[in-house]
Design a protein around this motif. Sequence first.
Motif, PDB file in Angstrom:
ATOM      1  N   ILE A   1      13.139  -2.341  -1.612  1.00 28.41           N
ATOM      2  CA  ILE A   1      11.762  -2.485  -1.128  1.00 28.41           C
ATOM      3  C   ILE A   1      11.024  -3.542  -1.930  1.00 28.41           C
ATOM      4  N   ILE A   2      11.153  -3.491  -3.244  1.00 27.62           N
ATOM      5  CA  ILE A   2      10.466  -4.471  -4.098  1.00 27.62           C
ATOM      6  C   ILE A   2      10.972  -5.877  -3.813  1.00 27.62           C
ATOM      7  N   SER A   3      12.263  -6.007  -3.573  1.00 26.72           N
ATOM      8  CA  SER A   3      12.826  -7.319  -3.244  1.00 26.72           C
ATOM      9  C   SER A   3      12.224  -7.861  -1.955  1.00 26.72           C
ATOM     10  N   ARG A   4      12.086  -7.001  -0.958  1.00 31.34           N
ATOM     11  CA  ARG A   4      11.475  -7.443   0.300  1.00 31.34           C
ATOM     12  C   ARG A   4      10.017  -7.816   0.077  1.00 31.34           C
ATOM     13  N   GLN A   5       9.312  -7.051  -0.745  1.00 32.64           N
ATOM     14  CA  GLN A   5       7.916  -7.373  -1.025  1.00 32.64           C
ATOM     15  C   GLN A   5       7.789  -8.723  -1.720  1.00 32.64           C
ATOM     16  N   ARG A   6       8.683  -8.991  -2.630  1.00 26.53           N
ATOM     17  CA  ARG A   6       8.647 -10.270  -3.348  1.00 26.53           C
ATOM     18  C   ARG A   6       8.824 -11.434  -2.374  1.00 26.53           C
ATOM     19  N   SER A   7       9.741 -11.283  -1.432  1.00 25.33           N
ATOM     20  CA  SER A   7       9.968 -12.328  -0.436  1.00 25.33           C
ATOM     21  C   SER A   7       8.761 -12.492   0.480  1.00 25.33           C
ATOM     22  N   LEU A   8       8.170 -11.371   0.890  1.00 28.23           N
ATOM     23  CA  LEU A   8       7.012 -11.422   1.780  1.00 28.23           C
ATOM     24  C   LEU A   8       5.791 -12.007   1.089  1.00 28.23           C
ATOM     25  N   ALA A   9       5.651 -11.743  -0.209  1.00 29.90           N
ATOM     26  CA  ALA A   9       4.541 -12.329  -0.970  1.00 29.90           C
ATOM     27  C   ALA A   9       4.677 -13.841  -1.004  1.00 29.90           C
ATOM     28  N   ALA A  10       5.913 -14.317  -1.177  1.00 30.73           N
ATOM     29  CA  ALA A  10       6.151 -15.761  -1.198  1.00 30.73           C
ATOM     30  C   ALA A  10       5.823 -16.396   0.151  1.00 30.73           C
ATOM     31  N   LEU A  11       6.061 -15.646   1.219  1.00 27.41           N
ATOM     32  CA  LEU A  11       5.773 -16.138   2.562  1.00 27.41           C
ATOM     33  C   LEU A  11       4.301 -15.987   2.938  1.00 27.41           C
TER      34      LEU A  11
ATOM     35  N   LEU B   1      -7.986  -6.343   2.920  1.00 20.91           N
ATOM     36  CA  LEU B   1      -8.780  -7.516   2.576  1.00 20.91           C
ATOM     37  C   LEU B   1      -8.398  -8.095   1.217  1.00 20.91           C
ATOM     38  N   THR B   2      -7.783  -7.267   0.370  1.00 20.72           N
ATOM     39  CA  THR B   2      -7.440  -7.755  -0.978  1.00 20.72           C
ATOM     40  C   THR B   2      -6.138  -8.541  -0.990  1.00 20.72           C
ATOM     41  N   LEU B   3      -5.237  -8.257  -0.057  1.00 22.91           N
ATOM     42  CA  LEU B   3      -3.914  -8.870  -0.123  1.00 22.91           C
ATOM     43  C   LEU B   3      -3.919 -10.393   0.016  1.00 22.91           C
ATOM     44  N   PRO B   4      -4.818 -10.971   0.828  1.00 20.89           N
ATOM     45  CA  PRO B   4      -4.824 -12.439   0.882  1.00 20.89           C
ATOM     46  C   PRO B   4      -5.362 -13.100  -0.393  1.00 20.89           C
ATOM     47  N   VAL B   5      -5.989 -12.304  -1.271  1.00 21.05           N
ATOM     48  CA  VAL B   5      -6.528 -12.874  -2.508  1.00 21.05           C
ATOM     49  C   VAL B   5      -5.381 -13.449  -3.340  1.00 21.05           C
ATOM     50  N   LEU B   6      -5.572 -14.641  -3.832  1.00 21.03           N
ATOM     51  CA  LEU B   6      -4.529 -15.343  -4.571  1.00 21.03           C
ATOM     52  C   LEU B   6      -3.997 -14.487  -5.721  1.00 21.03           C
ATOM     53  N   GLY B   7      -2.703 -14.244  -5.715  1.00 19.49           N
ATOM     54  CA  GLY B   7      -2.058 -13.513  -6.802  1.00 19.49           C
ATOM     55  C   GLY B   7      -2.035 -12.009  -6.636  1.00 19.49           C
ATOM     56  N   ARG B   8      -2.771 -11.460  -5.673  1.00 21.88           N
ATOM     57  CA  ARG B   8      -2.837 -10.005  -5.558  1.00 21.88           C
ATOM     58  C   ARG B   8      -1.494  -9.409  -5.155  1.00 21.88           C
ATOM     59  N   MET B   9      -0.807 -10.023  -4.210  1.00 23.64           N
ATOM     60  CA  MET B   9       0.486  -9.477  -3.812  1.00 23.64           C
ATOM     61  C   MET B   9       1.489  -9.547  -4.962  1.00 23.64           C
ATOM     62  N   ASP B  10       1.433 -10.613  -5.738  1.00 19.71           N
ATOM     63  CA  ASP B  10       2.312 -10.723  -6.906  1.00 19.71           C
ATOM     64  C   ASP B  10       2.010  -9.617  -7.915  1.00 19.71           C
ATOM     65  N   ASN B  11       0.724  -9.303  -8.060  1.00 21.61           N
ATOM     66  CA  ASN B  11       0.335  -8.227  -8.980  1.00 21.61           C
ATOM     67  C   ASN B  11       0.888  -6.881  -8.513  1.00 21.61           C
TER      68      ASN B  11
END
Length: 240
Positions: free
Chosen positions: A130-140, A183-193
């Motif tokens: 799951i974390i691996s998929r999240q990392r890929s989706l954050a990059a996209l 609304l927070t997810l598009p904030v720069l760096g939030r998905m990485d956090n």
Amino acid sequence: MQAAVVSVPVAMASEAERPAKLRRVTTADAIFDRLYADILALRMPPGMPLQEKRIAEEFNVSRTPVREALLRLSEGGLVDIYPQSGTVVSRVPVSAIPEAVVVRKSLEGTTVERAAAVATLADIERLDAIISRQRSLAALGDTSAFHEEDEAFHEAISGIAGYPGIWTILRTVKVQIDRARRLTLPVLGRMDNVVHEHGLIRDAIAAHNTDAARKAMMHHLSAVIPDVAELRTQYPDYFC
């Protein structure tokens, strides 16, 4: 018009090896599910008017199941119905979020501690995937799919703990939190956090460190409150 009824399989959360149950889904259920998903994903933002006639035409049904679906959404705090005026998507009640966070911390604190005590290698591999998929989706920059994987991560922990019913409860409790978090997810760096925070939770579970697992989960769940305070200034029409 009589509501259509179909049977769809619903996997049993507690014992996946058993045959899937069938649940009867009415037209009102289908309309509710669609509107619920669109409201949570902000495809239907706060303040958007919902027209019974248009929804009925889209589903090719009478207004009766539409009204039933809207009443259920109203009971869940997702739409406001104004007699003789119309129905609109409700604004996010800021006052409800702290209490929802408290409930979520209490319940997920329990599940993550239990998960840390009993997790197997296969369980950790599930979290890793799951974390691996999240990392890929954050990059996209795919916030919608990222959110779905975020849900999958927390649901997986409840399942590992052997408490899948807790996640069912939490899905209702945290509905307003979810709208704000979109609304927070598009904030720069939030998905990485989020990916980093999930990694800390995963590591604590893998180490069978219950105290560290709870601490990591509490830190992760606390982030939404300051986020909402800032979001309210950016999107004043979305909150009340």
